[in-house]
Design a protein around this motif. Structure first.
Motif, mmCIF file in Angstrom:
data_model
loop_
_atom_site.group_PDB
_atom_site.id
_atom_site.type_symbol
_atom_site.label_atom_id
_atom_site.label_comp_id
_atom_site.label_asym_id
_atom_site.label_seq_id
_atom_site.Cartn_x
_atom_site.Cartn_y
_atom_site.Cartn_z
ATOM 1 N N PHE E 189 0.841 -1.197 0.000
ATOM 2 C CA PHE E 189 0.000 0.000 0.000
ATOM 3 C C PHE E 189 0.878 1.250 0.000
ATOM 4 N N SER E 190 0.504 2.232 -0.799
ATOM 5 C CA SER E 190 1.149 3.536 -0.680
ATOM 6 C C SER E 190 0.562 4.250 0.543
ATOM 7 N N GLN E 192 -0.997 7.014 0.545
ATOM 8 C CA GLN E 192 -2.349 7.488 0.173
ATOM 9 C C GLN E 192 -3.376 6.360 0.344
ATOM 10 N N GLU E 193 -2.999 5.175 -0.134
ATOM 11 C CA GLU E 193 -3.909 4.040 -0.004
ATOM 12 C C GLU E 193 -4.140 3.710 1.474
ATOM 13 N N SER E 212 -11.580 8.325 -0.465
ATOM 14 C CA SER E 212 -10.926 7.400 -1.383
ATOM 15 C C SER E 212 -11.031 7.896 -2.817
ATOM 16 N N ALA E 216 -7.306 7.430 -3.378
ATOM 17 C CA ALA E 216 -7.065 6.101 -3.961
ATOM 18 C C ALA E 216 -8.299 5.644 -4.723
ATOM 19 N N HIS E 218 -8.799 3.887 -7.249
ATOM 20 C CA HIS E 218 -8.852 2.487 -7.693
ATOM 21 C C HIS E 218 -9.286 1.547 -6.569
ATOM 22 N N GLN E 339 -5.130 -6.822 -2.330
ATOM 23 C CA GLN E 339 -5.377 -5.557 -1.632
ATOM 24 C C GLN E 339 -6.759 -5.526 -0.991
#
Ligand code: NA
Ligand code: NA
Ligand code: NA
Lengths: 433, 84, 433, 84, 433, 84
Positions: E189-190, E192-193, E212, E216, E218, E339
Motif C-alpha cells: 500500500f502507498s 495514500q492508499e 478514497s 485512492a 482504484h 489488496q
C-alpha cells in the motif's frame, strides 16, 4: 422609428415560417389530446408544450450553440465556422451538411467558436442532451416503472408470458411493413429506421425513445409522439380486433383465481430476469437492468424510501425533462416529412397486429389447455400499454359475462409485454445497431 | 427480392424467435424459482397479492379503524408539537 | 515542528484576507436577515451560507480548476498556463486578465492543464456552472413559480394588468438613474450593467438572476442579494409611499367582488400568454415559456403529479443549488466595490419608484372609471414580490376600513407584475444583450 | 448629452412602451378569450377561485368531516397492513 | 445458422469470464446481506445491483467510451487510438496503460475518437462521473445527513466530543497497520492508499467514499463496500470489546439527565463548527461545510421545505446514483486483488480499535470525573455509525441495569464521531493528498 | 525503519493530535456559545430535546388528540374538495 422597425423585424410574427406554424399547430393538437382526451397526458403535455417552445421563431430554444450561430450569426462567426468546417463558400446549407458529418472533435471546436461569439445552447437543447442524448432519461423512467410494477399476477401464472411474447409480433411485422414500403418505393426507410418504427408496436414509450435514440435519432419526434398517442388509443383500437377474433363462448370463459405469490418469489423474480438478460441478450441489459433494479427496490422491502423516490419525485422530474426534450425535436425539417406519415400509419398497424397476435396466441393456449382455461381476451393485454390494455380486456370480459373479472389475469400478459418489447428492443439494437 | 426486405425478414425470424425463446426460458426459470421458493417456504401468506383496484371490501372491523385513527392523530399531534 | 508550522501556514486563519473577513461578515448578515428577520429565507439562507463557504481561505470551493491552479499552483503548472495564455512574465495577475479574455478553446485547454496538475473545480463552482452559467436554475424556478401561481384573480379582472405594467416603470427609471450616475461620473456602469441593475426593481429574484447572468455576470452577487433583500423589505418600503400618494377616501374604496373564473379560462390563459410572447418578444420566451408551462401543468388538471413535483421537490432542489451558486460569487474582488453600493441604492430607488408608479396608475384608472371602482392601494402590488406586496395592499386597506379586504384584488396586479418584469427582462436582453 | 444617457433614455421609452403595449394586448387577448370561453360554457362554477388564505369558514358539516376521518383512517390502516 | 452463431458469440454466457462470475457472486452476496441481514440496505442494494450490472459481459455499462472502444472496437478505431496515444504496437494492454497515464487533453481526444466510432459511455459510467468523479454525491449526502442530525444531546454535554475524538484512533492505527503490512512485505500500500483504508474506521460511508475518491480511486469499490458492510456489523463487533474493557460496575453507571438545549444554541452550533473548520482545516471544509449547511437548514426553522427536500427527495435520488456508481467500480481487475483482502481485514481491525479507544477514553473521563459520572459504554458510540452504535451502547447498558437508558447519552459521542472522522479525513487529504 | 512507516507514524501523531485539538477547541467554543446563549435567553424550553425513539408516553390528553383528528380531517376534506 428605426428601433420600432428593429423590434418588428426581430419579432416572432415577422419571422414565422410556414413550417413553424404547422409545428405549433401540432403542439396544440398534442395538448388538446392530452388535456381534453386524456391521451397519456404525463408525456403529451410536456411534449406538446416543448414542441411549441421549440418552434418559437428567433428564440432558438431547441438549437445548439452552433445551430444558433448558423441561424443568427453575423458574417464573422460564419466565416470562422466555414474555415473550421472546410467550406469554401460559407453557404449555410452546405455548412450544416458538413457540420452534421464532421467528427466529434470538429463539432466540439465549432461549439467553442459559437460560444465565443455569444451563441449558446438553447435550454431545450440542454435538456435534450442530458436527458436523451446521454440515454439517461428512458433508463431512469424504466427504473421508476420497475418500481411501480407488481409482478404478482405474472408469477402466479408464468405461462402468461407467452401472450406477452406473441404480442411482440406486431413489432416485427411492422418492420416488414416498413421495408416492404421501401422495396415498393412508397417510402424510403433504412433497416435501422424500420426497426425503430417497429418498436412503436411495443406500446412502451421509454423503450421506443431509447431505441430510436440509438437507431434513428432523426425520427425520435415522430416515433415518440406515435408511441404515446397510440398507447392512448388502445381502448379504441383493440376492442374491434378482439371481438372479431374471439367467439362469444371464448369471451365468457371465467379463469380460475390466481394463487397467492410469496414475497420471496417477488424478490427473486427481478434477479432471475436480470440473469437471463445478462446471459442471453446483453444489448437489452441497460433497459431491463434498470427495470429489474426498480422492481427489486420495490419488492425487497428494505429500501422503501428509495423505491418511493424512484416512483415519485425522480420519475416525475425525469418525465418533465424527457417530455420537453422530445418536444424539442418537433421541428418542421424533421417532422413535416412523408416519413412521419409512414410512421403514423405503420405505428397503428403495429398495434393492431400486436393485439391480434396476442389474442390468437390466447386462443391457441386455451385450445391446448382444454378449451376452458384461458380467456383469449387477455391476450391483447400482451402489447403492454400498462394498465390500459388490461383494463380493456377486463371491460370486454365483463361485457360478455358480468361476473367475469379478467383484470388480474390480464395484468400478467400486460407486464410480460413490457419485458417482451424490451427484449425485442435489445434484439433490434444487436442486429442492426 | 430487395436486400432490405431480406434484412427485414431475417429480423422478423430471428427477432421474433429470440423473443419467444427468451420468454419461454423465462417461464421455465420463473416456474423453477417459484417451485424452489415454495418448497423452502411452503405456505405463502394469502394477502401477498396487492389489490391495485381497491377491490378489498370496506368492512374493516371498527375497532381497528379506531386504533388507526387514533394512532394517526397522536402521531400528527406530536409531530405538530415537535415543530414548534 | 515543521509539520506544525505547515499546518499553521495552510490554515484558514493564517491565510485570511481582509476581503474574506468582510465577505464572511456579509454572509453572516444575510443569514441573520434570513433567520431572524425572515427576509426571503428560502434564498438568503443558501446564499448567505454559500457566501461564507466561498470565502473560506485555502478551500477554493468557489473557484474553477484554473483559478485554483492560479491560487495554489506551483511554478510548473503556472509555467504551462503562461505558455498557453501567451504570458511572457508568468505573472499571475497578468495571466488572470489574459485568461478572462481568452477564447473558449484556450479556456478549455487551460482547464485540462489545471486538472492534469491535480487542481479541480470547487464544488460551489460546479453548482454555479450547472445552475447559473447554463441558465437552467432560474428557468426551472420560474416553471415552479408558474405551477404555484393562480391567475384566477387576474382573469376575473384583466385590466389589473395595467397596474402590473405601470409598476415596471421603476425598472426603467432605475436604468436612467444608473446611466445618470455614470454620466455625472459618480459611478461607472455600462448600459448592460444599468439594465441588469434596473431589473432589481422588478422584484423578481429568478428574473433578476437570469438577466444579470446574461448582461452583467460579474454583478450577479450584488444584484441577486439586492433583489431578494429588497423583496423582503416590501412591507417597510411600500406603506409610506402608498400613504403619501393616496387620500384617505381613496384608501377606503371597497372594490366589487371578483367574478368566478372557469377552469377552462385558466387553462387557456398560459397558452394565450405564450403566443403573445412568442409572436412579439421571443427574447422573453425562455423565461415566460417555462412559466406558462408550469402554469399549464397546474391548471390542466391531468398532470397533477408533475405539477406537484414542479412545486415541491424540483423547485426545492433547484433553490438549494441556485442559492449556493449565488453565494459562490460573493467574493471580495467582485462584491466589495463601489458598484455594489450603487446597486444597493439604485435597487431600493427602483422599488420606491415602481411602487409609486403602480399607485399613480391605480389613481388614474380609478379616476377614469368614475372614482369609486379601483382602490389605488392595489397598484403597489404591481411590483410583484408575490404575495407580500398584495398583503401590504390588503393591510393598508384594512387600516383605512376594517371591512375592506383587498387581498384578492391585489393578487391580480401582483401576478401581472411577474409577467411585466419578465417582459421588461426580454426587452433589456433584446436591446442591449 | 452623454451617449450612455441617450441609450438609457431610448431604453426607457421603448422598453416602457413595449411593456405597456404588450400588457395592453394581453388584456385584450385575455378578455377576448374569456368572452369566448363564457359563450361556450356559460355558467362557471362559483368555487373556481381558490382561497389561498384559508379564509373559508371552519364550519364544515360534521358528517362530511367524519367521512373524511374514517376514509383516511381506513386507508392508513390498509396501507399499514399492506406494508407488513 | 450463422446468425444463431453470432447471437451465441455475442451472448453474455459465451463471453463470461471467471472474474465476472466472481464479481456477480460478490454482488449477490451484497444483495443478500442488504435484504436478508438488513446490512445498510439503502446503500448495499444499489451497490450490489450496480456491481452485477457492471459485470454483465458485452454490455459495457460501467465502461467509458474509450474503454468500450478498447474492448469492442475494430482495427480501425484501435489504430486511431494507437496513433493518438503513441503506441507503436496497437496492443490493447499497452494502450490501456498509455491511456491511464495520458494528460487530460489526450484523454478528451481519445473520447471523441471513440464516440466518432460509435462507442459511448456506459450508463453506470455516466452516473459515476457525475456522482463520484465530480465529488458531488458524498457532499450532497452529507448535506442530507446534516439535515437529519440532531445535535441536541451533544450540545447538552459537549465533553462527549472527547469520546468522538478518541474513537478516531482506529483510523490512524489502521494506517499504521497498512504501512506495517507494506513494510513487512505482506501487502503493498502507498501512504495514500493506507490513509484511504484507515477512513473505513471512521464508520461513515460518504466520508470514506469522498476520501478514497481523492486519495485512492482504484480502491473505491473495496473501501466503500467495507465501510458500509462493517457499519452494519457494529452490533456484532462492538459488544465483546465493550464487555471486555468495562467492569460490571462501570456498565451499571446511570448518567444524569441531559439539560434541555435551546433552539438558539442549535442554530449557532453549525456556524461555530463551520468557523472552526474554516479557520483550522480548510481541507475538511467541503465535507463539513455541506454538513453544517444541512444542519442549519434543519434548525433555523425558516426553510423547512428545503430541509425536508434535503432529507428526502434529494438524498434519496443521490443515494440511488451513488450506490449504482460505487457498484460500477466493482469489476474483477480492481476488486479481486489481495489488496481487497487486506482492506477487509484492516477495516474490521479499524472498527475494533476505534471501539476500544472510545471505551477507554470513556473510562478515563469517568475516572477523572469521580468514577460515577460517565458510563464507558457510550464511548464505543464515538465511532459514529449513527444511530446503530448508540443503540448498541444502550442495549449493553440495559443488560447491566434494566433502568439504565443510555441512548440519549450515546447520541452525543455518536454525532461527535461524524465530525471527528470528517476532521480526520481533512487531515489525511491535507497531509498526503 | 522504512520510509512509509515513518510517514504513517507521522500521520498517526499529527493526525490524531489534530483531531484531539480540534474537538477540544470545539468543546470550548460550543460551551462558550451555549453559556452566552443561556445568558441572553435564560430559560430554554424543556421540550427541546427531540425524542427519537417514540419513548414519550402515549397518554396524551384526549381532547388534544380529538382536536388533531378533527383538524387533520377537515384539512383532508378541504384538500379533497379542492382537487375536484
Ligand atoms: Na410491449
Ligand atoms: Na415585477
Ligand atoms: Na466516525
Amino acid at each position: 422609428m428605426e428601433t420600432l422597425l428593429n423590434i418588428w423585424h426581430d419579432s416572432g410574427l415577422y419571422n414565422l415560417t410556414a413550417g413553424q406554424i404547422a409545428m405549433i399547430f401540432v403542439g396544440i393538437i398534442l395538448l388538446y389530446l392530452a388535456i381534453n382526451k386524456k391521451f397519456e397526458p404525463l408525456l403529451l403535455v410536456p411534449i406538446g408544450f416543448g414542441g411549441i417552445l421549440a418552434n418559437i421563431p428567433q428564440a432558438g430554444m431547441a438549437y445548439s450553440a452552433v445551430e444558433n450561430a448558423f441561424h443568427f450569426g453575423g458574417a464573422e462567426v460564419l466565416a470562422e465556422l466555414a474555415l473550421l468546417l472546410g467550406s469554401a463558400s460559407a453557404n449555410i446549407a452546405e455548412m450544416k451538411v458538413l457540420y452534421a458529418e464532421a467528427p466529434a472533435s470538429i463539432k466540439a471546436a465549432a461549439s467553442l467558436i459559437a460560444q465565443d461569439s455569444g451563441y449558446n445552447n438553447g435550454m431545450l437543447y440542454n435538456f435534450y442532451s442530458i436527458a436523451i442524448l446521454s440515454g439517461a432519461a428512458p433508463l431512469l423512467i424504466f427504473m421508476g416503472v420497475g418500481a411501480m410494477t407488481d409482478f404478482g399476477p405474472l408469477l402466479a401464472n408464468p405461462r402468461m408470458m407467452f401472450l406477452g411474447a406473441a404480442a411482440q409480433f406486431g413489432i416485427f411485422a411492422t418492420v416488414i411493413g416498413a421495408v416492404g414500403l421501401t422495396a415498393m418505393g412508397v417510402m424510403d426507410f433504412s433497416i435501422q429506421e424500420a426497426a425503430a418504427i417497429g418498436i412503436i408496436g411495443g406500446a412502451d414509450g421509454p423503450t421506443a425513445i431509447w431505441v430510436s435514440t440509438m437507431l434513428a435519432p432523426h425520427l425520435l419526434g415522430a416515433i415518440a409522439v406515435s408511441a404515446y398517442a397510440y398507447m392512448a388509443l388502445v381502448p379504441m383500437v383493440q376492442p374491434p380486433i378482439m371481438r372479431l377474433l374471439t367467439t362469444e363462448r371464448e369471451r365468457k370463459i371465467v379463469m380460475s383465481q390466481l394463487r397467492p405469490v410469496s414475497k420471496r418469489e417477488k424478490i427473486f423474480f427481478p434477479i432471475v430476469l436480470l440473469f437471463l438478460v445478462a446471459f442471453l441478450l446483453p444489448a437489452a441489459a441497460p433497459l431491463l437492468g434498470m427495470f429489474c433494479f426498480g422492481n427489486l427496490m420495490r419488492e425487497c422491502g428494505v429500501v422503501d424510501r428509495l423505491s418511493d423516490t424512484a416512483q415519485n419525485a425522480l420519475i416525475n422530474i425525469v418525465t418533465i425533462f424527457l417530455g420537453l426534450s422530445v418536444g424539442s425535436v418537433l421541428i418542421a425539417e424533421k417532422f413535416l416529412d412523408v416519413q412521419t406519415l409512414g410512421i403514423m400509419i405503420l405505428g397503428i398497424v403495429a398495434f393492431a397486429i400486436g393485439t391480434a397476435s396476442g389474442v390468437i396466441m390466447g386462443k391457441i393456449m386455451n385450445w391446448m389447455m382444454g378449451g376452458n382455461a384461458i380467456n383469449p381476451l387477455i391476450g391483447s393485454a400482451g402489447v403492454s400499454a400498462v394498465p390500459m390494455a388490461a383494463r380493456v380486456s377486463n371491460k370486454l370480459g365483463l361485457e360478455a359475462n358480468p361476473q367475469n373479472f379478467l383484470l388480474m389475469h390480464a395484468m400478467g400478459p400486460n407486464v410480460a409485454g413490457v419485458i417482451g418489447s424490451a427484449i425485442a428492443a435489445g434484439v433490434m439494437i444487436k442486429f442492426v445497431g | 427480392m430487395n436486400d432490405i426486405v431480406a434484412e427485414g425478414l431475417s429480423l422478423l425470424v430471428f427477432g421474433m424467435g429470440f423473443v419467444l425463446v427468451f420468454l419461454t426460458l423465462l417461464v421455465i426459470a420463473t416456474s423453477t424459482m417459484s417451485r424452489i421458493m415454495m418448497r423452502i417456504e411452503p405456505a405463502p401468506t394469502p394477502a401477498s397479492i396487492k389489490p391495485n383496484q381497491g377491490t378489498a371490501s370496506a368492512s374493516q372491523p371498527n375497532d381497528q379503524v379506531l386504533v388507526a385513527v387514533m394512532s394517526a392523530a397522536i402521531k400528527k399531534y406530536r409531530a405538530d408539537r415537535h415543530d414548534k
